[in-house]
Design a protein around this motif. Structure first.
Motif, PDB file in Angstrom:
ATOM      1  N   LEU A  81      60.254  11.065  10.813  1.00 42.68           N
ATOM      2  CA  LEU A  81      59.849  10.900   9.418  1.00 42.68           C
ATOM      3  C   LEU A  81      60.433  12.028   8.557  1.00 42.68           C
ATOM      4  O   LEU A  81      60.325  13.203   8.900  1.00 42.68           O
ATOM      5  CB  LEU A  81      58.320  10.914   9.318  1.00 42.68           C
ATOM      6  N   ILE A  82      61.046  11.659   7.433  1.00 44.47           N
ATOM      7  CA  ILE A  82      61.568  12.639   6.477  1.00 44.47           C
ATOM      8  C   ILE A  82      60.498  12.855   5.409  1.00 44.47           C
ATOM      9  O   ILE A  82      60.134  11.914   4.697  1.00 44.47           O
ATOM     10  CB  ILE A  82      62.872  12.143   5.832  1.00 44.47           C
ATOM     11  N   THR A 114      47.326   9.044   2.232  1.00 43.81           N
ATOM     12  CA  THR A 114      46.168   9.886   2.592  1.00 43.81           C
ATOM     13  C   THR A 114      46.236  10.404   4.028  1.00 43.81           C
ATOM     14  O   THR A 114      45.440  11.254   4.402  1.00 43.81           O
ATOM     15  CB  THR A 114      44.784   9.187   2.386  1.00 43.81           C
ATOM     16  N   MET A 115      47.185   9.920   4.841  1.00 45.04           N
ATOM     17  CA  MET A 115      47.357  10.500   6.187  1.00 45.04           C
ATOM     18  C   MET A 115      47.832  11.938   6.034  1.00 45.04           C
ATOM     19  O   MET A 115      48.603  12.255   5.124  1.00 45.04           O
ATOM     20  CB  MET A 115      48.393   9.676   6.965  1.00 45.04           C
ATOM     21  N   ASN A 116      47.378  12.854   6.905  1.00 44.69           N
ATOM     22  CA  ASN A 116      47.870  14.216   6.764  1.00 44.69           C
ATOM     23  C   ASN A 116      49.221  14.376   7.457  1.00 44.69           C
ATOM     24  O   ASN A 116      49.593  13.584   8.330  1.00 44.69           O
ATOM     25  CB  ASN A 116      46.835  15.262   7.215  1.00 44.69           C
ATOM     26  N   ARG A 140      53.677  13.293  11.384  1.00 48.78           N
ATOM     27  CA  ARG A 140      54.801  13.758  12.206  1.00 48.78           C
ATOM     28  C   ARG A 140      54.615  13.345  13.669  1.00 48.78           C
ATOM     29  O   ARG A 140      55.586  13.026  14.364  1.00 48.78           O
ATOM     30  CB  ARG A 140      54.941  15.278  12.108  1.00 48.78           C
ATOM     31  N   ARG A 141      53.374  13.363  14.139  1.00 47.84           N
ATOM     32  CA  ARG A 141      53.122  12.938  15.527  1.00 47.84           C
ATOM     33  C   ARG A 141      53.398  11.444  15.695  1.00 47.84           C
ATOM     34  O   ARG A 141      53.971  11.013  16.680  1.00 47.84           O
ATOM     35  CB  ARG A 141      51.675  13.239  15.916  1.00 47.84           C
ATOM     36  N   LYS A 182      56.027   1.990  10.583  1.00 46.39           N
ATOM     37  CA  LYS A 182      55.760   2.843  11.755  1.00 46.39           C
ATOM     38  C   LYS A 182      54.357   3.449  11.718  1.00 46.39           C
ATOM     39  O   LYS A 182      54.061   4.395  12.443  1.00 46.39           O
ATOM     40  CB  LYS A 182      56.811   3.955  11.826  1.00 46.39           C
ATOM     41  N   GLY A 183      53.502   2.906  10.837  1.00 45.51           N
ATOM     42  CA  GLY A 183      52.108   3.321  10.826  1.00 45.51           C
ATOM     43  C   GLY A 183      51.762   4.445   9.875  1.00 45.51           C
ATOM     44  O   GLY A 183      50.655   4.977   9.907  1.00 45.51           O
TER      45      GLY A 183
END
Length: 404
Positions: free
Chosen positions: A65-66, A52-54, A59-60, A47-48
């Motif tokens: 996402l858990i 390192t993603m914040n 969440r957006r 799902k992308g």
């Protein structure tokens, strides 16, 4: 090469079956919008979501996402169990991080086919620990590591030297194990964009631009790697470092200096625990645009006092910081040796300074022995309040478990 797949997330799913099949991620600080994703399940990656993603962006992108905080004791326990399975086949196991290691099965393969051994190891880890792993089979470390990355999850890949021109050379150099963004940029400036370009590049040009590492990378690109699997490698500490991702992009100098102070204390404590000192100090800076900067200094005499580490790190920082907001800071002391081997190279230029400073360090140590750590500090308040970020740098502490 044995490589666990999405290790932290997979461990969480093995402990809690309700998480299986769901998009989950481990983040340094799940409640902080700017907390950083450390790893994610394959369902989340689809799902992308990426490392390192914040947290806010994650969440957006994936509302269901858990996000879980890391549980390092759990991961270290699982890692020990995984390496115990590997060692049940041979003592020639070399851990390289909490979730991957090299296994030399040369003797075993005289009686059984390497693929049969790999399949059995993979199935045992799946059955006994409920964890997926990928295995690369090759004649040397570099090719084995490359093979282990080629098919995930639950892959088994054989990579022979004759496969290199077809399977490896067409790939971009950034895909090559041991090549980061900085090295890739230097290679691009030499018109070396593919691994095949690197394999055929002029050795003298590479040496002039990248030094010994350039020559080593060219050899790797040709499938050459003479390193042996060394079970004792975990005892050979080459550097001691600590880094921390800041909860927000920092520009306040006092706050940055305090962060360096905490890092210096952590590095000094690790050096003290292993009775080591090092002759090179490096700092790492990652800015808000994910640009990495580093600067280092080498000394005639090895260092290990937290005050010296802090002072020298700050000097390097002020030389290299351009004022951009900072996301991550790190300090590393390298070229380390046992303190018993340290011979102080005193000269007429540094003897007086050394003579002045040593009684101060001895006094500080004596006060801390009587009144506890942090009883006396130099300069700003360095603080020792533990935080998630300063307590660990993920894989570094697990080696201590394996040595027991």
């Amino acid at each position: 090469m044995h490589d666990m797949n999405s290790f932290y997330a997979s461990v969480e799913q093995s402990y809690n079956p309700e998480l299986k099949g769901k998009a989950i991620a481990i983040a340094g600080n799940p409640k902080e919008r700017r907390g950083i994703i450390v790893t994610s399940s394959y369902e989340a990656r689809a799902k992308g979501i990426y490392t390192t993603m914040n947290v806010g962006e994650a969440r957006r992108k994936c509302p269901d996402l858990i996000i879980l905080p890391p549980d390092f004791p759990k991961y270290r326990t699982t890692s020990k169990a995984m390496f115990a399975i590997l060692r049940s086949y041979t003592e020639l196991v070399e851990p390289v991080s909490i979730d991957e290691g090299y296994v030399d099965i040369t003797q075993l393969s005289n009686e059984r086919h390497p693929v049969e051994i790999a399949q059995e190891i993979q199935q045992r880890i799946k059955n006994e620990l409920d964890l997926p792993c990928s295995i690369g089979i090759a004649p040397n470390k570099f090719l084995a590591k490359t093979a282990s990355d080629m098919k995930k999850p639950m892959g088994i890949t054989i990579l022979r030297k004759r496969d290199i021109p077809i399977k490896i050379w067409p790939l971009p150099v950034i895909e090559m194990h041991g090549v980061g963004e900085s090295t890739a940029k230097k290679l691009a400036s030499l018109n070396i964009n593919l691994i095949g370009d690197l394999a055929k590049a002029d050795e003298h040009v590479l040496r002039n631009s990248l030094g010994k590492n350039g020559v080593r990378l060219r050899a790797r690109a040709n499938g050459e790697d003479s390193r042996e699997v060394n079970p004792d490698a975990i005892y050979d500490t080459k550097s001691v470092g600590n880094s921390t991702t800041l909860p927000y992009d920092a520009t306040d100098l006092e706050e940055i200096e305090m962060t360096f102070g905490k890092l210096a204390i952590k590095v000094a404590e690790r050096l003290e625990a292993k009775k080591l000192s090092g002759s090179t100090i490096s700092i790492q800076i990652r800015d808000a645009d994910w640009q990495n900067h580093s600067r280092s200094k080498t000394f005639q005499n090895p260092i290990y006092h937290k005050e010296v580490i802090y002072d020298e790190a700050l000097k390097l920082f002020h030389k290299s910081w351009n004022g951009n907001p900072i996301r991550l800071l790190g300090i590393t002391v390298s070229n380390v040796i046992d303190r018993k081997q340290t011979v102080e190279q005193l000269s007429i230029f540094n003897f007086e300074e050394h003579a002045k400073q040593e009684p101060i360090y001895e006094l500080i140590d004596e006060i801390e022995r009587k009144f506890g750590k942090g009883a006396i500090k130099k300069g700003i308040d360095l603080g020792t309040k533990p935080t998630y970020a300063s307590k660990t740098s993920f894989s570094k502490d697990f080696f201590d478990d394996l040595k027991e």
